[in-house]
Enzyme design. Structure first.
Site, PDB file in Angstrom:
ATOM      1  N   ALA A   1      36.138 170.692 -29.193  1.00 10.60           N
ATOM      2  CA  ALA A   1      34.824 171.016 -29.735  1.00 10.60           C
ATOM      3  C   ALA A   1      33.963 171.597 -28.618  1.00 10.60           C
ATOM      4  O   ALA A   1      34.297 171.518 -27.440  1.00 10.60           O
ATOM      5  CB  ALA A   1      34.160 169.781 -30.332  1.00 10.60           C
TER       6      ALA A   1
ATOM      7  N   GLU B   1      29.778 165.505 -28.828  1.00  9.98           N
ATOM      8  CA  GLU B   1      29.073 166.794 -28.852  1.00  9.98           C
ATOM      9  C   GLU B   1      27.596 166.609 -29.165  1.00  9.98           C
ATOM     10  O   GLU B   1      26.742 167.319 -28.623  1.00  9.98           O
ATOM     11  CB  GLU B   1      29.722 167.725 -29.882  1.00  9.98           C
ATOM     12  CG  GLU B   1      31.204 167.987 -29.672  1.00  9.98           C
ATOM     13  CD  GLU B   1      31.551 168.449 -28.259  1.00  9.98           C
ATOM     14  OE1 GLU B   1      30.723 169.162 -27.640  1.00  9.98           O
ATOM     15  OE2 GLU B   1      32.634 168.089 -27.776  1.00  9.98           O
TER      16      GLU B   1
ATOM     17  N   GLU C   1      29.573 166.180 -19.032  1.00  6.20           N
ATOM     18  CA  GLU C   1      30.809 165.788 -19.723  1.00  6.20           C
ATOM     19  C   GLU C   1      31.120 164.300 -19.593  1.00  6.20           C
ATOM     20  O   GLU C   1      31.569 163.665 -20.544  1.00  6.20           O
ATOM     21  CB  GLU C   1      31.980 166.632 -19.228  1.00  6.20           C
ATOM     22  CG  GLU C   1      31.874 168.113 -19.573  1.00  6.20           C
ATOM     23  CD  GLU C   1      31.760 168.382 -21.070  1.00  6.20           C
ATOM     24  OE1 GLU C   1      32.017 167.458 -21.881  1.00  6.20           O
ATOM     25  OE2 GLU C   1      31.387 169.505 -21.422  1.00  6.20           O
TER      26      GLU C   1
END
Length: 753
Positions: free
Chosen positions: A241, A275, A297
């Site tokens: 994603a 996300e 991240e």
């Protein structure tokens, strides 16, 4: 074409961007190889010279403040000179860009189910320049107006916004996509898919989206800043994603055409929430440069699990992390190419290489230790201050630490220096009732189980004394990042009684056992035996992981002649229709067994392809064409391509090698299917005959393909040969890692003889 950090810093120091206005003409998207783009960027500069990044086909004209200028276009750059300084500047570029088949830039595909054409973009870390000329670095933010001309009957989707945003976060998609809609408070929600896949957009996708928005609004105390929240599911995607604000892209593998286990649903929920957390960590506040890639991240990886555990029905998220995701971190961190969590990133090619298990899984594991170190409420309070202080801008980890420092008396800067600038995992090992000293500070739970498996848990700082027992589990509850080694007494207890332990304890143990196998400290046959004894009734995510590990061990380390038979026996004992039965069945198909494969009947599309391909690997005659008629989809086409070349013949191996390395011939999904066929079980001796061909072709493969595709080919075709090869940059890293995998395999095989 490779932007360096030094060049990016020079632009940062001279440029201030206001806005981009991008118009893309996609009216000929069904047939043309390129598309027209008009890009207007408004800026001020203190330097008369700079350059725009662009990887398009052709630049037709460049205007500065309405006047046409000579702006040479070469090596991925449009060079601008004699710009007015300290005054508003408007640069307009008319150009033509390429459609892509590699998942980079603007990807185009045609659905074999109905002939419809679809487009979607992917720009991270520096592929916005494949679509429009821009200053393609994360800290040069601007507002974006994006408009599309599309064929009649198509939907045009973008995420243009008047809020400052990085170029890599812009997104567009076009085609006859279909949407399932909902809303949360005043935010419109959409889940988009191509027409032939729309029926698989299930209600849980938007349910998790709403649960996530509820969680993050409360946890972050900063309203969602990007207007609408669209999710689009696309095929032939390079990754899971991408966090484009307001238009999040997901792999179509998250649309389940066949029966899906709770593990698959949990993984999808985790990704949706990962996300979503980026809407704040990464999009609202963006790392200044890719050396702080982990800053977004690692946090998103942590937040995906934490939000799953606290806001959805997948409360086992941290158990899944301990027993599944951390395996990736430990593997990556023991390679010769390991790097600190906060890595040195000299250029964007290096950035591409660092979307890895250290940046994601190790970073999240270390953050879990930080949260344990400072306290969860203090951690979230610091995050709230961080968003308010740096909203719509860029920041560094030092900025976040400053915000955390206001909410704890712990030395977070000292903690960061120790944890973020070192490489490799520590090992937690008990010898003579002492946890041995380690390089890094670890605050952990240690659980000692007595003969009745009654637990005593102590919270200690390593090194520490611990009581003796039948089983000692350092890092129970998985608060830190370190390998765990079990002594013989503990291993005996694990072998006999693992299933009786708590779920998080089992997860920590499973990961520790697999690390011991990979370190040649535990016979793979012992691990396989423990798996086959205790996988029944295990958490489905963990069961999937340990069965895959066992299959890998059989394929690469040791011969276990009755492995397939034992897995099929577990299938027979499981209740049909359950997640457990499906996970065991998938493992049994992968393990083989001609008679059982031939006898098994199912209407499940995924299982039918898996059985057909496994029979082909056994050398059995299969009718792939008939299966394609049943499943005439993009996925079916890719499966068919691989299935027709899976049979263990030299002709097939040679053909795959030739086909797969032909530039631009196949999509990402087709390449993956061909790689699977090339590495099908039972063909190791055939692949070995192509070893010299591989090393001869290696430079050409690297030169002729985009880095993402070249990486796919080299890793997929790499032989069982640990020779050293001279190379530089990103290629050198790939080769060092593959050589290390081969050497580790050889070491394990030797120890297991």
């Amino acid at each position: 074409m490779n932007l360096t950090h030094t060049e990016a810093t020079t632009r940062t120091n001279s440029l201030s961007l206001s806005s981009y206005h991008i118009h893309v003409d996609l009216t000929q998207a069904r047939t043309a190889e390129t598309f027209p783009v008009r890009t207007t960027v408004e800026l001020t500069t203190t330097a008369p010279q700079t350059f725009l990044d662009y990887l398009g086909k052709e630049v037709h004209s460049v205007q500065v403040n309405g006047e046409r200028v000579d702006a040479p276009f070469n090596n991925g750059r449009i060079h601008l000179t004699d710009l007015p300084t300290n005054a508003p500047v408007t640069v307009t570029v008319e150009s033509s860009s390429f459609y892509s088949r590699t998942g980079q830039g603007l990807h185009r595909f045609t659905d074999t189910a109905d002939g419809e054409t679809y487009l979607y973009s992917h720009f991270e870390p520096s592929d916005a320049r494949r679509v429009y000329p821009c200053f393609d670095q994360p800290d040069l933010k601007a507002s974006f107006g994006i408009s599309l001309d599309v064929p009649e009957g198509w939907v045009a989707l973008t995420n243009g916004t008047d809020k400052p945003m990085s170029t890599y976060l812009t997104a567009l998609a076009a085609g006859p996509y279909v949407c399932k809609k909902d809303s949360w408070n005043d935010i419109e929600l959409g889940a988009w898919a191509r027409k032939s896949m729309a029926e698989y957009v299930d209600d849980e996708i938007l349910e998790i989206t709403k649960q996530g928005l509820e969680f993050f609004h409360e946890a972050y105390d900063f309203p969602y800043p990007w207007g609408k929240y669209d999710s689009i599911f696309v095929p032939e995607y390079n990754l899971g994603a991408m966090e484009n604000p307001g238009l999040v892209t997901f792999t179509e593998k998250y649309l389940f055409r066949s029966q899906a286990t709770r593990a698959q649903h949990a993984a999808r929920a985790n990704t949706i929430l990962h996300e979503m957390s980026h809407m704040w960590f990464g999009d609202l506040v963006t790392p200044q440069w890719w050396d702080d890639l982990w800053l977004k991240e690692s946090f998103a990886e942590f937040m995906g699990a934490d939000a799953s555990a606290h806001a959805t029905r997948y409360t086992e998220a941290w158990v899944n992390f301990a027993g599944n995701r951390k395996n990736w971190a430990y593997m990556q961190d023991q390679l010769p190419t390991t790097h600190p969590i906060k890595a040195e990133i000299p250029d964007v090619d290096a950035a591409r290489q660092n979307f890895d298990g250290i940046t994601y899984a190790k970073g999240a594991a270390v953050l879990k230790q930080l949260v344990h170190f400072v306290g969860r409420e203090n951690f979230y309070a610091g995050a709230r201050d961080y968003f308010k202080a740096h909203q719509f801008g860029s920041a560094t980890f030092a900025d976040l630490l400053d915000c955390l420092s206001a909410h704890t008396d712990r030395d977070v800067h000292g903690w960061a220096n120790q944890w973020l600038k070192t490489t490799g995992p520590d090992t937690l090992q008990v010898v003579d009732s002492q946890i041995l000293p380690t390089r890094l500070p670890h605050r952990i739970d240690v659980t000692v189980f007595d003969a009745d498996l009654q637990p005593t848990t102590v919270d200690v700082d390593v090194p520490a004394a611990v009581p003796a027992g039948e089983l000692v589990v350092p890092n129970d509850n998985d608060h830190t990042y370190a390998k765990v080694v079990f002594d013989e007494r503990s291993l005996d207890t694990i072998r006999e009684r693992l299933s009786a332990l708590p779920d998080i304890t089992r997860a920590v143990i499973w990961t520790g056992l697999w690390n011991q196998v990979r370190d040649a400290e535990l016979d793979p046959r012992t691990y396989i035996d423990i798996v086959l004894r205790h996988v029944r009734g295990e958490n489905i995510t963990i069961a999937t992981q340990v069965l895959a590990n066992a299959q890998f061990a059989v394929s690469h380390y040791v011969d276990v002649p009755d492995f397939a038979e034992r897995v099929w026996a577990l299938v027979d004992a499981a209740e049909p229709g359950t997640d457990e039965h499906l996970v065991l069945l998938r493992a049994a198909i992968a393990a083989g067994g001609v008679d059982r494969l031939k006898a098994y009947e199912t209407e499940d599309t995924e299982l039918r392809w898996a059985i057909l391909r496994r029979l082909a690997a056994h050398g059995e005659e299969v009718d792939a064409a008939a299966e394609l008629e049943r499943d005439n989809t993009l996925t079916g086409k890719a499966e068919y391509l691989g299935a027709t070349l899976t049979a263990p013949t030299m002709e097939n191996k040679d053909k795959i090698f030739t086909e797969i390395t032909t530039p631009g011939k196949y999509s990402n999904a087709e390449v993956d299917s061909l790689v699977q066929a090339y590495n099908a079980p039972g063909s190791q001796e055939l692949r070995a005959q192509l070893t010299e061909r591989f090393f001869t072709a290696l430079p050409t493969i690297w030169e002729q393909h985009p880095i993402e595709m070249a990486n796919r080919f080299i890793r997929g075709l790499y032989p069982d040969d640990d020779r050293s090869v001279d190379a530089e940059g990103a290629l050198r890293r790939i080769l060092l890692e593959e050589q290390d995998h081969v050497r580790r395999t050889q070491k394990i095989r030797a120890a297991a003889k």
